[in-house]
Write a protein that holds these residues in place. Structure first.
Motif, short mmCIF file in Angstrom:
data_model
loop_
_atom_site.label_atom_id
_atom_site.label_comp_id
_atom_site.label_asym_id
_atom_site.label_seq_id
_atom_site.Cartn_x
_atom_site.Cartn_y
_atom_site.Cartn_z
N ALA A 118 -89.37 10.49 -7.89
CA ALA A 118 -89.69 11.44 -6.42
C ALA A 118 -91.03 11.84 -6.43
O ALA A 118 -91.72 11.56 -5.33
CB ALA A 118 -88.65 12.72 -6.50
N GLY A 119 -91.64 12.40 -7.71
CA GLY A 119 -93.10 12.61 -7.52
C GLY A 119 -94.04 11.59 -7.18
O GLY A 119 -94.81 11.65 -6.43
N TYR A 120 -93.71 10.32 -7.86
CA TYR A 120 -94.44 9.36 -7.47
C TYR A 120 -94.49 8.84 -5.95
O TYR A 120 -95.40 8.46 -5.32
CB TYR A 120 -94.07 7.95 -8.51
N CYS A 121 -93.13 8.90 -5.40
CA CYS A 121 -92.87 8.46 -4.05
C CYS A 121 -93.85 9.32 -3.00
O CYS A 121 -94.52 8.81 -2.38
CB CYS A 121 -91.48 8.62 -3.60
N VAL A 122 -93.98 10.73 -3.38
CA VAL A 122 -94.59 11.50 -2.67
C VAL A 122 -96.35 11.34 -2.84
O VAL A 122 -97.17 11.15 -1.75
CB VAL A 122 -94.60 13.04 -3.18
N GLY A 123 -96.77 10.83 -4.07
CA GLY A 123 -98.11 10.50 -4.34
C GLY A 123 -98.49 9.35 -3.61
O GLY A 123 -99.46 9.08 -3.14
N ILE A 124 -97.60 8.36 -3.48
CA ILE A 124 -97.66 7.04 -2.58
C ILE A 124 -98.03 7.26 -1.38
O ILE A 124 -99.11 6.73 -0.88
CB ILE A 124 -96.34 6.12 -2.69
N ILE A 125 -97.37 8.21 -0.51
CA ILE A 125 -97.74 8.67 0.67
C ILE A 125 -99.01 9.29 0.71
O ILE A 125 -100.15 8.63 1.62
CB ILE A 125 -96.88 9.47 1.26
N ILE A 126 -99.59 10.03 -0.02
CA ILE A 126 -100.73 10.87 -0.23
C ILE A 126 -101.70 9.60 -0.57
O ILE A 126 -102.85 9.72 0.35
CB ILE A 126 -100.79 11.82 -1.05
N HIS A 127 -101.60 9.11 -1.33
CA HIS A 127 -102.45 7.83 -1.93
C HIS A 127 -102.96 7.15 -0.70
O HIS A 127 -104.10 6.55 -0.43
CB HIS A 127 -102.13 7.20 -2.96
#
Length: 136
Positions: free
Chosen positions: A51-60
């Protein structure tokens, strides 16, 4: 102080890796905040990591497309292909992250330490894919 600041700006503009590192730190802050919050409420560390990684993907994506790889973002249909490649590289990073956290957790490594190891491995792999593939 002015000389140090000027040197930092030169590095910022000269090296894509410097900007990419900054984008990664920004995305990582969102990633780890969500991951930590979910772990704190007893969500399985592997699920929290994903879940954390998926949010990071969008921000990145937002930071990479607008600050890191300036002038490399495509238009029209090519933009959709580029986004798909970016998402594909993110999925590889997600796989690395989830697998690393899962394996290290099985060996009794604390979730935060497992995540830290995953971050390092994923950073190198995903940067290479994006620099020489997605934003070439």
């Amino acid at each position: 102080m002015d000389r140090a600041f000027a040197s930092a700006l030169v590095l910022w503009h000269r090296f894509t890796i410097t900007r990419y590192l900054a984008a990664s730190i920004i995305a990582l802050l969102f990633d780890v905040a969500l991951f930590s919050g979910l772990v704190a409420v007893a969500v399985d560390p592997t699920i929290a990591s994903a879940a954390g990684y998926c949010v990071g993907i969008i921000i990145h994506w937002l930071v990479s497309a607008n600050i890191v790889f300036t002038g490399k973002t495509r238009d029209g249909a090519s933009l959709h292909v580029q986004r798909a490649l970016f998402a594909g590289s993110a999925l590889v990073g997600l796989g690395i992250t989830v697998t690393t956290v899962e394996l290290l957790s099985r060996f009794g490594i604390e979730p935060i330490a497992s995540k830290a190891v995953a971050i390092g491995i994923s950073f190198v792999a995903v940067y290479a894919m994006r620099k020489w593939g997605v934003f070439r």
